[in-house]
Design an enzyme around this catalytic site. Structure first.
Site, short mmCIF file in Angstrom:
data_model
loop_
_atom_site.label_atom_id
_atom_site.label_comp_id
_atom_site.label_asym_id
_atom_site.label_seq_id
_atom_site.Cartn_x
_atom_site.Cartn_y
_atom_site.Cartn_z
CE LYS A 1 -3.88 -2.32 2.29
NZ LYS A 1 -4.93 -2.19 3.33
CG PHE B 1 -13.22 1.68 7.09
CD1 PHE B 1 -12.76 1.16 5.89
CD2 PHE B 1 -13.88 0.82 7.97
CE1 PHE B 1 -12.95 -0.17 5.55
CE2 PHE B 1 -14.08 -0.53 7.64
CZ PHE B 1 -13.63 -1.01 6.43
CG ASN C 1 -3.64 -2.28 6.81
OD1 ASN C 1 -3.48 -1.95 5.63
ND2 ASN C 1 -4.67 -3.01 7.21
NE ARG D 1 -2.49 -5.75 7.05
CZ ARG D 1 -3.66 -6.28 6.72
NH1 ARG D 1 -4.22 -7.21 7.47
NH2 ARG D 1 -4.28 -5.87 5.62
CE1 TYR E 1 -9.31 -2.84 0.50
CE2 TYR E 1 -8.34 -1.02 -0.70
CZ TYR E 1 -8.20 -2.14 0.11
OH TYR E 1 -6.96 -2.55 0.52
CB THR F 1 -7.37 -5.45 9.87
OG1 THR F 1 -7.93 -6.61 9.24
CG2 THR F 1 -7.66 -4.22 9.04
CD GLU G 1 -8.88 -9.03 -3.52
OE1 GLU G 1 -9.78 -8.74 -2.73
OE2 GLU G 1 -7.79 -9.53 -3.14
CG HIS H 1 -5.28 -6.41 -0.28
ND1 HIS H 1 -6.51 -6.27 0.34
CD2 HIS H 1 -5.44 -7.40 -1.19
CE1 HIS H 1 -7.37 -7.12 -0.21
NE2 HIS H 1 -6.74 -7.82 -1.14
NE ARG I 1 -6.38 -11.90 5.71
CZ ARG I 1 -7.13 -10.78 5.63
NH1 ARG I 1 -7.34 -10.19 4.46
NH2 ARG I 1 -7.65 -10.26 6.71
#
Ligand code: UDP
Ligand code: MG
Length: 138
Positions: free
Chosen positions: A10, A58, A113, A103, A50, A92, A127, A116, A86
């Site tokens: 990100k 948010f 964060n 993270r 998203y 998150t 995606e 993704h 993950r």
């Protein structure tokens, strides 16, 4: 079960010069790069990516943030890719992410964060297709 997942580094990760260290973590954890690009999302494209979150409080800030600077998008391959990735990135909210996760190491806030990671095989495919055409995958 699919052996592929999708990730984005990100804008905070790219802006903080963490591309190299984060890719090293993915590499050490056994993920192989199938496709990769350095790019930027427009607000429209970030909103589309998203869109499952569009009713969440948010969402607007997230779309602004995700279009605020360059990102790295990638498709990664490994056995049990979605679940293992993950685990590698952590929760998150980086304050809740397990020690040693990406993270935990590289993110500062629940919004910015660092990375993704797809949450299902189905979303990994959707995606990946959002960023890459068939001839861009190896
Ligand atoms: N997000 C946020 N505030 C929140 C929850 C999520 O800004 O309270 C952002 C954050 O960047 C997160 C993204 O929205 O990564 C998508 O949220 P999701 O719940 O899908 O988290 P993820 O799957 O990325 O862990
Ligand atoms: Mg998610």
């Amino acid at each position: 079960m699919s052996n592929r997942t999708f990730t984005m580094l990100k804008p905070d990760a790219v802006g903080n010069n963490y591309i190299g260290p984060i890719l090293a973590k993915m590499n050490e954890a056994g993920f192989r790069i199938v496709a990769m690009k350095y790019t930027r999302l427009t607000p429209e494209r970030a909103g589309e990516f998203y869109s499952v979150h569009k009713e969440r409080p948010f969402y607007k800030d997230l779309v602004n943030y995700m279009s605020s600077g360059p990102i790295v998008a990638a498709i990664l391959e490994k056995d049990n890719a979605v679940e293992d990735f993950r685990k590698l990135i952590g929760a998150t909210d980086p304050a809740k992410a397990e020690k040693g996760t990406i993270r935990n190491l590289f993110a500062k806030s629940i919004e910015a964060n660092a990375v993704h990671g797809s949450d299902s095989d189905e979303n990994a495919a959707i995606e990946g297709n959002f960023f890459f055409s068939a001839f861009e995958r190896f």
